[in-house]
Design an enzyme around this catalytic site. Structure first.
Site, PDB file in Angstrom:
ATOM      1  N   THR A   1       0.873  -1.180   0.000  1.00 16.03           N
ATOM      2  CA  THR A   1       0.000   0.000   0.000  1.00 16.03           C
ATOM      3  C   THR A   1       0.902   1.219   0.000  1.00 16.03           C
ATOM      4  O   THR A   1       1.995   1.185   0.569  1.00 16.03           O
ATOM      5  CB  THR A   1      -0.848  -0.041   1.288  1.00 16.03           C
ATOM      6  OG1 THR A   1      -1.846  -1.035   1.125  1.00 16.03           O
ATOM      7  CG2 THR A   1      -1.498   1.290   1.600  1.00 16.03           C
TER       8      THR A   1
ATOM      9  N   ARG B   1     -15.038  -6.014   0.873  1.00 20.18           N
ATOM     10  CA  ARG B   1     -14.270  -5.551   2.036  1.00 20.18           C
ATOM     11  C   ARG B   1     -13.503  -4.237   1.739  1.00 20.18           C
ATOM     12  O   ARG B   1     -12.855  -4.100   0.723  1.00 20.18           O
ATOM     13  CB  ARG B   1     -13.281  -6.659   2.437  1.00 20.18           C
ATOM     14  CG  ARG B   1     -12.383  -6.324   3.627  1.00 20.18           C
ATOM     15  CD  ARG B   1     -11.034  -5.814   3.184  1.00 20.18           C
ATOM     16  NE  ARG B   1     -10.128  -5.652   4.341  1.00 20.18           N
ATOM     17  CZ  ARG B   1      -9.011  -4.932   4.279  1.00 20.18           C
ATOM     18  NH1 ARG B   1      -8.646  -4.345   3.174  1.00 20.18           N
ATOM     19  NH2 ARG B   1      -8.243  -4.826   5.346  1.00 20.18           N
TER      20      ARG B   1
ATOM     21  N   GLY C   1     -10.678  -1.610   3.578  1.00 22.11           N
ATOM     22  CA  GLY C   1      -9.741  -1.494   4.705  1.00 22.11           C
ATOM     23  C   GLY C   1      -9.730  -0.093   5.295  1.00 22.11           C
ATOM     24  O   GLY C   1     -10.645   0.701   5.076  1.00 22.11           O
TER      25      GLY C   1
END
Ligand code: ASP
Length: 318
Positions: A182, A210, A212
């Site tokens: 990331t 999902r 984060g």
């Protein structure tokens, strides 16, 4: 003119020197240098912290080495869904997008949300409609494909597991080729304004849409001139529970702690208690920088107007 500075990260996790080839290590260090230089050049020309953050992140999104934009990890369904956020510490304006596909530079779309929508957070199909309306560049699926991340996903796709792009669990062999991370940036410009941004493909084998911590304002990304600008990386769920980035700001504000001490409390105490592996980079409006992590390593770099410059990967570089 005040001090200015930029700090960037390319992900945290189980990053071990023994798993790294000299060529790969060099590629990461070069990529960090290039992204940092792009952001620093903006600040040097008296550009804004927001523009510097965007410039650094775009460079990393375009690089297959990082889990953001091109090279994002695969979901349970074998597709790539990306999240990003950017925040302006001088106005508290923020823009975020989640679960988007085919957007070449998710951080640019997040900035479009900040600057040209009445909203803060857009997701999925609606975010793509907005991207098309704003003329944000889209790319076909092939553009985002990387063999390493596909192989990494194949290893766990039949299980219920999802993993940080940078952890070992069962993929030691594949890790020889590892490419992950990331990405994020924080900057302080010559007017003393600060900004933060984060962009990610999320976690391998994630499912059910999902999302984060990265695009969640206050969790993975936060900026406020009064305190700090923060970009996080690591296992997103504990970072959301800890409201990690905003918590650093609160500790500075309410307890009058320094950037370094506030980040230390969150990374090395609060997140550890929640099982939150990872780290964060932070900056304040005086141009102080801190980069902290509780994982084995974190791709990271900073450059200050004083000339001080650091590029690191492993914990011993701290
Ligand atoms: N924090 C990101 C997420 O949970 C993953 C990462 O930082 O690599 O989606």
């Amino acid at each position: 003119m005040k001090n200015f500075a930029i700090a960037i990260h390319g992900g945290a996790g189980t990053i071990l020197k023994e798993d790294m080839t000299p060529e790969l290590e060099k590629a990461y260090l070069n990529a960090l240098e290039e992204a940092m230089a792009a952001g620093f050049a903006v600040l040097k020309m008296d550009g804004t912290a927001l523009e510097a953050v965007k410039a650094a992140i775009v460079m990393m999104e375009d690089n297959l080495l990082f889990n953001a934009g091109r090279g994002s990890v695969f979901t349970k369904k074998g597709i790539q869904e990306m999240d990003a956020a950017i925040m302006n510490g001088s106005t508290l304006e923020a823009g975020a997008i989640a679960g988007v596909r085919n957007v070449r530079n998710p951080i640019e779309l997040a900035l479009e949300v900040l600057e040209n929508s009445n909203h803060v957070f857009l997701s999925g199909k609606g975010a793509i409609d907005f991207a098309m309306k704003q003329g944000v560049k889209l790319e076909p699926d092939d553009y985002f494909f990387s063999q390493f991340r596909y192989d990494q996903w194949k290893e766990i796709r039949d299980s219920d597991n999802y993993s940080l792009d940078h952890t070992h669990q069962g993929i030691q062999e594949l890790m020889k080729d590892k490419k992950f991370g990331t990405v994020g940036a924080v900057a302080c410009d010559s007017s003393g304004n600060i900004a933060a941004g984060t962009s990610t493909g999320g976690m391998t084998n994630k499912k059910f849409g999902r999302i984060g911590d990265s695009p969640v304002i206050g969790a993975g990304t936060y900026a406020n001139n009064k305190t700090c600008a923060i970009s996080c990386t690591g296992h997103g769920e504990p970072f959301i529970k800890a409201v990690a980035a905003h918590d650093v700001s609160c500790i500075m504000d309410y307890k009058n702690k320094s950037l370094h001490d506030a980040m230390h409390e969150v990374v090395h105490e609060k997140l550890i208690k929640l099982g939150g592996e990872g780290g964060m980079i932070g900056i304040d409006a005086k141009g102080n920088v801190s980069m902290q992590f509780n994982s084995v390593g974190m791709y990271r770099a900073y450059h200050k107007s004083s000339g001080e410059k650091v590029v690191g990967i492993y914990s011993k570089d701290l």
